[in-house]
Motif scaffolding. Sequence first.
Motif, PDB file in Angstrom:
ATOM      1  N   MET A   1     -40.243  56.396   7.500  1.00 33.28           N
ATOM      2  CA  MET A   1     -41.036  55.839   6.383  1.00 33.28           C
ATOM      3  C   MET A   1     -40.473  56.264   5.033  1.00 33.28           C
ATOM      4  O   MET A   1     -40.821  55.727   4.002  1.00 33.28           O
ATOM      5  N   SER A   2     -39.602  57.254   5.055  1.00 30.66           N
ATOM      6  CA  SER A   2     -39.063  57.672   3.762  1.00 30.66           C
ATOM      7  C   SER A   2     -38.029  56.668   3.258  1.00 30.66           C
ATOM      8  O   SER A   2     -37.655  56.674   2.106  1.00 30.66           O
ATOM      9  N   GLN A   3     -37.578  55.813   4.126  1.00 35.70           N
ATOM     10  CA  GLN A   3     -36.610  54.795   3.725  1.00 35.70           C
ATOM     11  C   GLN A   3     -37.328  53.682   2.963  1.00 35.70           C
ATOM     12  O   GLN A   3     -38.384  53.227   3.384  1.00 35.70           O
ATOM     13  N   LEU A   4     -36.710  53.223   1.895  1.00 35.54           N
ATOM     14  CA  LEU A   4     -37.309  52.128   1.138  1.00 35.54           C
ATOM     15  C   LEU A   4     -37.452  50.875   1.986  1.00 35.54           C
ATOM     16  O   LEU A   4     -38.408  50.112   1.818  1.00 35.54           O
ATOM     17  N   SER A   5     -36.510  50.676   2.905  1.00 32.37           N
ATOM     18  CA  SER A   5     -36.598  49.472   3.742  1.00 32.37           C
ATOM     19  C   SER A   5     -37.803  49.536   4.692  1.00 32.37           C
ATOM     20  O   SER A   5     -38.394  48.511   5.030  1.00 32.37           O
ATOM     21  N   ASP A  86     -32.274  44.232  -3.557  1.00 31.13           N
ATOM     22  CA  ASP A  86     -32.068  45.410  -2.700  1.00 31.13           C
ATOM     23  C   ASP A  86     -32.263  46.635  -3.588  1.00 31.13           C
ATOM     24  O   ASP A  86     -31.369  47.045  -4.323  1.00 31.13           O
ATOM     25  N   LEU A  87     -33.464  47.188  -3.523  1.00 31.11           N
ATOM     26  CA  LEU A  87     -33.863  48.227  -4.471  1.00 31.11           C
ATOM     27  C   LEU A  87     -33.015  49.490  -4.324  1.00 31.11           C
ATOM     28  O   LEU A  87     -32.619  50.098  -5.327  1.00 31.11           O
ATOM     29  N   ALA A  88     -32.727  49.883  -3.104  1.00 31.54           N
ATOM     30  CA  ALA A  88     -31.930  51.095  -2.893  1.00 31.54           C
ATOM     31  C   ALA A  88     -30.525  50.916  -3.486  1.00 31.54           C
ATOM     32  O   ALA A  88     -30.002  51.806  -4.158  1.00 31.54           O
ATOM     33  N   GLN A  89     -29.943  49.762  -3.261  1.00 32.77           N
ATOM     34  CA  GLN A  89     -28.615  49.479  -3.793  1.00 32.77           C
ATOM     35  C   GLN A  89     -28.644  49.441  -5.330  1.00 32.77           C
ATOM     36  O   GLN A  89     -27.761  49.988  -5.995  1.00 32.77           O
ATOM     37  N   ALA A  90     -29.670  48.798  -5.879  1.00 37.93           N
ATOM     38  CA  ALA A  90     -29.797  48.716  -7.336  1.00 37.93           C
ATOM     39  C   ALA A  90     -29.957  50.098  -7.945  1.00 37.93           C
ATOM     40  O   ALA A  90     -29.401  50.389  -9.015  1.00 37.93           O
ATOM     41  N   ALA A  91     -30.710  50.973  -7.262  1.00 33.07           N
ATOM     42  CA  ALA A  91     -30.914  52.334  -7.766  1.00 33.07           C
ATOM     43  C   ALA A  91     -29.606  53.118  -7.750  1.00 33.07           C
ATOM     44  O   ALA A  91     -29.278  53.844  -8.695  1.00 33.07           O
ATOM     45  N   LEU A  92     -28.853  52.949  -6.686  1.00 33.44           N
ATOM     46  CA  LEU A  92     -27.551  53.620  -6.587  1.00 33.44           C
ATOM     47  C   LEU A  92     -26.642  53.205  -7.742  1.00 33.44           C
ATOM     48  O   LEU A  92     -26.020  54.035  -8.407  1.00 33.44           O
ATOM     49  N   GLU A  93     -26.598  51.908  -7.995  1.00 34.19           N
ATOM     50  CA  GLU A  93     -25.737  51.412  -9.081  1.00 34.19           C
ATOM     51  C   GLU A  93     -26.191  51.949 -10.435  1.00 34.19           C
ATOM     52  O   GLU A  93     -25.375  52.255 -11.303  1.00 34.19           O
TER      53      GLU A  93
ATOM     54  N   MET B   1     -28.220  57.015   0.231  1.00 33.20           N
ATOM     55  CA  MET B   1     -28.866  56.824  -1.091  1.00 33.20           C
ATOM     56  C   MET B   1     -30.146  56.020  -0.972  1.00 33.20           C
ATOM     57  O   MET B   1     -30.942  55.957  -1.883  1.00 33.20           O
ATOM     58  N   SER B   2     -30.345  55.388   0.175  1.00 27.43           N
ATOM     59  CA  SER B   2     -31.580  54.598   0.322  1.00 27.43           C
ATOM     60  C   SER B   2     -32.776  55.514   0.541  1.00 27.43           C
ATOM     61  O   SER B   2     -33.919  55.103   0.417  1.00 27.43           O
TER      62      SER B   2
END
Lengths: 118, 118, 118, 118
Positions: A1-5, A86-93, B1-2
Amino acid sequence: MSQLSEIRDAMREFADARDWARFHDPKSLMLALTGEVGELAELLQWLPADEAATLVRDPALNQRVGEELADILLYLVRLADVCDVDLAQAALEKVTAAGTRYPAQEVQGVAPRPRGLT
Amino acid sequence: MSQLSEIRDAMREFADARDWARFHDPKSLMLALTGEVGELAELLQWLPADEAATLVRDPALNQRVGEELADILLYLVRLADVCDVDLAQAALEKVTAAGTRYPAQEVQGVAPRPRGLT
Amino acid sequence: MSQLSEIRDAMREFADARDWARFHDPKSLMLALTGEVGELAELLQWLPADEAATLVRDPALNQRVGEELADILLYLVRLADVCDVDLAQAALEKVTAAGTRYPAQEVQGVAPRPRGLT
Amino acid sequence: MSQLSEIRDAMREFADARDWARFHDPKSLMLALTGEVGELAELLQWLPADEAATLVRDPALNQRVGEELADILLYLVRLADVCDVDLAQAALEKVTAAGTRYPAQEVQGVAPRPRGLT
């Protein structure tokens, strides 16, 4: 559940099980997010600024703050989903971009200035 | 990072490398979060409501929306960190609580009413 | 009371009578304003966009919306006061500036684009 | 122009002259208001809390803060108008209600607690 997905999937399932996806257009979700941000702001507004980090560790307040932070995250993840982001990807960038934009050695201990003010 | 914990650690490192943790008290971070929420709202405000989900898939707008969603997430994760809140755990509890609060069979296709209105 | 200066004076008197001016620093008032904005957003979030203008005329909802709009105004006026801003004068200048920035004949029926998107 | 009704009329005229009333449904205006609130928050976010009231008197920052306060007021007045709310009257009622809710002698120097915390 800690994963954004995983949170995204849980929110999808929650909405679909209630036939609520029809209400989850971007502007409505944006307002719902704003509502939760307001609730968190109300918890912090009158705390003395220099004691706030300590006071939010009081168990009763910490519980409430955690609930509002969670509400914001849930709507944020849901909004990203309906916007096909893709929120996780956007956050990384963004973290990477921030590191380039604010070179550590140049901004030591200096808060960024608001745009348009020098 | 996710993982939310990885974003938290990246933000800690970012702040510490710049000696910016001193600026990251809860109320200041709350205002920074509010600022990013405002930027996202500006991207959506004039979109026709029933076309918004489609229009936000336009590549240029989608990129901008993704950046603002990411900014909100970064400050949200950072705020949770300085408030000593386990954001992933809080989100899990909230999803579970929402499932109980809104039984699927009772709220089919019916949007929640604002508090205080019946 | 319809004058902004009268509302400002009423808020000053309200705060001074309770020794609350000590809490009314700009950042705290900004968070209080954000809180009230969130409460208004919650009232509107799930309304169908194309029916919202009609639905907010329902007496019970209209009363609530009016209360939240008023709360926002009160904190806005108070924040302007502690920031030493003449809100009425600033509003006049902004309306005039907007008229110049968006020439009527050039923007007929076209919503402004978000900054950074062309 | 210091009267709220005059600002309301100026905003009506501004919108009508550009055929922008079509964009001014309650939810869109609510998002526009949120956007302006975010811009003001960004101006204040990193100011040291105990110096903020002084720092916002710096002419360049004061000008910017005044512009954002004005933008918030303009959208607030416009939103009240499309919701058919008499904002001045609602503000008067709220000030009166607040006086009753918080008796001066009982709350001397004590900030209100967030709802749900005792």
